[in-house]
Design a protein around this motif. Sequence first.
Motif, PDB file in Angstrom:
ATOM      1  N   LYS A   1       0.738  -1.280   0.059  1.00  9.02           N
ATOM      2  CA  LYS A   1      -0.106   0.045  -0.084  1.00  9.02           C
ATOM      3  C   LYS A   1       0.861   1.134  -0.191  1.00  9.02           C
ATOM      4  CE  LYS A   1      -2.390   1.102   3.874  1.00  9.02           C
ATOM      5  NZ  LYS A   1      -3.070   1.271   4.898  1.00  9.02           N
ATOM      6  N   SER A   2       1.950   1.148   0.693  1.00  3.84           N
ATOM      7  CA  SER A   2       2.827   2.337   0.803  1.00  3.84           C
ATOM      8  C   SER A   2       3.387   2.412  -0.467  1.00  3.84           C
ATOM      9  CB  SER A   2       3.980   2.196   1.808  1.00  3.84           C
ATOM     10  OG  SER A   2       3.339   1.945   3.061  1.00  3.84           O
ATOM     11  N   LEU A   3       3.946   1.758  -1.078  1.00  3.57           N
ATOM     12  CA  LEU A   3       4.431   1.829  -2.525  1.00  3.57           C
ATOM     13  C   LEU A   3       3.594   2.257  -3.503  1.00  3.57           C
ATOM     14  CD1 LEU A   3       6.744  -1.376  -2.571  1.00  3.57           C
ATOM     15  CD2 LEU A   3       7.472   0.991  -2.442  1.00  3.57           C
ATOM     16  N   SER A   4       2.329   1.726  -3.368  1.00  2.00           N
ATOM     17  CA  SER A   4       1.207   2.311  -4.297  1.00  2.00           C
ATOM     18  C   SER A   4       1.145   3.954  -4.100  1.00  2.00           C
ATOM     19  CB  SER A   4       0.120   1.652  -4.154  1.00  2.00           C
ATOM     20  OG  SER A   4      -1.170   2.006  -4.935  1.00  2.00           O
ATOM     21  N   LYS A   5       0.789   4.260  -2.806  1.00  2.00           N
ATOM     22  CA  LYS A   5       0.726   5.582  -2.490  1.00  2.00           C
ATOM     23  C   LYS A   5       1.934   6.650  -3.123  1.00  2.00           C
ATOM     24  CE  LYS A   5      -2.337   6.637   0.205  1.00  2.00           C
ATOM     25  NZ  LYS A   5      -3.702   7.028  -0.096  1.00  2.00           N
ATOM     26  N   LEU A   6       3.132   5.822  -2.860  1.00  2.00           N
ATOM     27  CA  LEU A   6       4.294   6.859  -3.185  1.00  2.00           C
ATOM     28  C   LEU A   6       4.363   6.833  -5.000  1.00  2.00           C
ATOM     29  CD1 LEU A   6       6.880   5.076  -1.017  1.00  2.00           C
ATOM     30  CD2 LEU A   6       6.518   7.688  -0.856  1.00  2.00           C
TER      31      LEU A   6
ATOM     32  N   ASN B   1       1.531   7.112  -6.760  1.00  2.00           N
ATOM     33  CA  ASN B   1       0.538   7.762  -7.192  1.00  2.00           C
ATOM     34  C   ASN B   1       1.192   9.200  -7.085  1.00  2.00           C
ATOM     35  OD1 ASN B   1      -1.018   5.479  -8.229  1.00  2.00           O
ATOM     36  ND2 ASN B   1      -2.025   5.561  -6.082  1.00  2.00           N
ATOM     37  N   ARG B   2       1.725   9.336  -5.857  1.00  2.00           N
ATOM     38  CA  ARG B   2       1.941  10.889  -5.591  1.00  2.00           C
ATOM     39  C   ARG B   2       3.108  11.381  -6.116  1.00  2.00           C
ATOM     40  NH1 ARG B   2      -0.683  11.770   0.593  1.00  2.00           N
ATOM     41  NH2 ARG B   2      -2.712  11.339   0.165  1.00  2.00           N
ATOM     42  N   ARG B   3       4.082  10.693  -6.220  1.00  2.00           N
ATOM     43  CA  ARG B   3       5.417  11.032  -6.925  1.00  2.00           C
ATOM     44  C   ARG B   3       6.116  12.110  -6.109  1.00  2.00           C
ATOM     45  NH1 ARG B   3       5.908   8.399 -11.701  1.00  2.00           N
ATOM     46  NH2 ARG B   3       4.193   7.409 -12.877  1.00  2.00           N
ATOM     47  N   SER B   4       6.259  12.042  -4.791  1.00  2.00           N
ATOM     48  CA  SER B   4       6.872  12.731  -4.072  1.00  2.00           C
ATOM     49  C   SER B   4       8.101  12.469  -3.737  1.00  2.00           C
ATOM     50  CB  SER B   4       6.019  13.159  -2.568  1.00  2.00           C
ATOM     51  OG  SER B   4       6.731  13.751  -1.610  1.00  2.00           O
ATOM     52  N   TYR B   5       9.239  13.155  -4.318  1.00  2.00           N
ATOM     53  CA  TYR B   5      10.516  12.593  -4.233  1.00  2.00           C
ATOM     54  C   TYR B   5      11.103  12.839  -2.751  1.00  2.00           C
ATOM     55  CZ  TYR B   5      10.803  13.748  -9.195  1.00  2.00           C
ATOM     56  OH  TYR B   5      10.744  13.600 -10.514  1.00  2.00           O
ATOM     57  N   ILE B   6      10.831  13.633  -1.940  1.00  2.00           N
ATOM     58  CA  ILE B   6      11.053  13.720  -0.490  1.00  2.00           C
ATOM     59  C   ILE B   6      10.446  12.312   0.135  1.00  2.00           C
ATOM     60  CG2 ILE B   6      10.569  14.595   1.718  1.00  2.00           C
ATOM     61  CD1 ILE B   6      11.029  17.227   0.506  1.00  2.00           C
ATOM     62  N   MET B   7       9.020  12.216   0.047  1.00  2.00           N
ATOM     63  CA  MET B   7       8.686  10.932   0.650  1.00  2.00           C
ATOM     64  C   MET B   7       9.384   9.534   0.384  1.00  2.00           C
ATOM     65  SD  MET B   7       6.638  11.537   2.938  1.00  2.00           S
ATOM     66  CE  MET B   7       6.090  13.356   3.785  1.00  2.00           C
ATOM     67  N   ILE B   8       9.472   9.542  -1.062  1.00  2.00           N
ATOM     68  CA  ILE B   8      10.028   8.334  -1.693  1.00  2.00           C
ATOM     69  C   ILE B   8      11.462   8.157  -0.950  1.00  2.00           C
ATOM     70  CG2 ILE B   8      11.063   7.219  -3.904  1.00  2.00           C
ATOM     71  CD1 ILE B   8       8.807   8.398  -5.355  1.00  2.00           C
ATOM     72  N   ALA B   9      12.543   9.221  -1.038  1.00  2.00           N
ATOM     73  CA  ALA B   9      13.653   8.969  -0.412  1.00  2.00           C
ATOM     74  C   ALA B   9      13.641   8.825   1.069  1.00  2.00           C
ATOM     75  CB  ALA B   9      14.468  10.283  -0.901  1.00  2.00           C
TER      76      ALA B   9
ATOM     77  N   TYR C   1       5.051  18.051   3.409  1.00  2.00           N
ATOM     78  CA  TYR C   1       5.201  17.216   2.215  1.00  2.00           C
ATOM     79  C   TYR C   1       5.602  18.059   0.920  1.00  2.00           C
ATOM     80  CZ  TYR C   1       2.700  14.356   5.482  1.00  2.00           C
ATOM     81  OH  TYR C   1       2.009  13.704   6.368  1.00  2.00           O
ATOM     82  N   ALA C   2       6.503  18.924   1.387  1.00  2.00           N
ATOM     83  CA  ALA C   2       7.344  19.637   0.144  1.00  2.00           C
ATOM     84  C   ALA C   2       7.954  18.583  -0.664  1.00  2.00           C
ATOM     85  CB  ALA C   2       8.266  20.285   0.532  1.00  2.00           C
TER      86      ALA C   2
ATOM     87  N   ASP D   1       0.355   9.948   8.228  1.00  2.00           N
ATOM     88  CA  ASP D   1      -0.762  10.500   7.376  1.00  2.00           C
ATOM     89  C   ASP D   1      -0.433  10.422   5.988  1.00  2.00           C
ATOM     90  OD1 ASP D   1      -2.059  11.302   9.910  1.00  2.00           O
ATOM     91  OD2 ASP D   1      -1.031  13.429   9.741  1.00  2.00           O
ATOM     92  N   PHE D   2       0.370  10.395   5.530  1.00  2.00           N
ATOM     93  CA  PHE D   2       0.769  10.484   4.026  1.00  2.00           C
ATOM     94  C   PHE D   2       0.294   9.092   3.412  1.00  2.00           C
ATOM     95  CE2 PHE D   2       3.374   9.575   0.307  1.00  2.00           C
ATOM     96  CZ  PHE D   2       3.263  10.610  -0.353  1.00  2.00           C
TER      97      PHE D   2
END
Length: 304
Positions: free
Chosen positions: A65-70, A72-80, A138-139, A276-277
């Motif tokens: 689920k986390s990888l799917s959310k990452l 979809n949203r394509r947040s570089y900060i969250m992925i890293a 979430y910048a 939350d993310f």
Amino acid sequence: MRVLGDIADSQFSIPRLSPNSTATGDGRSGFIVEWVDSCHGFLHNSVLVSASLLFVAYLAYEAKKSLSKLSNRRSYIMIAYYACLWIVSLLNLAWCCLQAWECTPGKEVIWNLLSLFTTSGMLFLEVSLVAFLFQGNYASGVEALTRTFLISGLIVGLDLLFKAIYLFGFGVPLFIDNTENIQKFKWGLWVIHKLLLTGVYGMIFFMYNSKWRERLPARPAFYKYVAIMLALKGLSLFACALTANGASFGFWLYGIASVCYHAFYLPLLYVTFLADFFQEEDLNLENVYYSEMKDAGFFDSDWE
């Protein structure tokens, strides 16, 4: 004082470790005996392993689920940050499981290396969390990610360099604790280290309770995180200061602080920054942050 002495000799305390002590038996049986009977004791090791293992299991359970959310949203900060969290969590799990290496002859170098990279990884997450949130919740973007990682990497890189110099250059046993031969120089270094971290969290905590709080992220979860970390770092600082002055109670207290940090810091960080993310839907996320800001009193001035 007699009560404190009894507490310091309890099962949860760190025993008087001797890095040069020999393991009873050989092979696997010797390792198990050392893990259970020595190197801080069974209760200490069990809490560390259980907490770290449960958190890694939770990350694995939520991974799809986390990888799917990452994705979809394509947040570089969250992925890293999510990738860093996985790496540090696995390092911390290995550190918790291999406590017997601390007092096993011939394992000093590899234990120091494992401890060095584990603590540096956790420090990197600490520094980068503050840097991320100071740039806004979430910048995203390569520029924000690069700036944050440069600041965090520079601070942690210097910290790692100094620790490596003391470990391998001057032979200071930073990660091998032994109450039979307390080195005041070593504990003095830890006092300085904890003092700097306590000062940073103390400054942020003060800002949250002053007129400058508008400059900080309007999230109560971040405020609670800072308060918890301030208490933990303050406890570690107090414990190191006591130990540096030869108090056995300080050594016991430092063990408690170390267990709390390695067992519960990563889950606390996940709840503060990532939960939350991953759990909130995109349409409801804005309302959640608005409610948090309102509960924190950031809109009280609009009614004056």
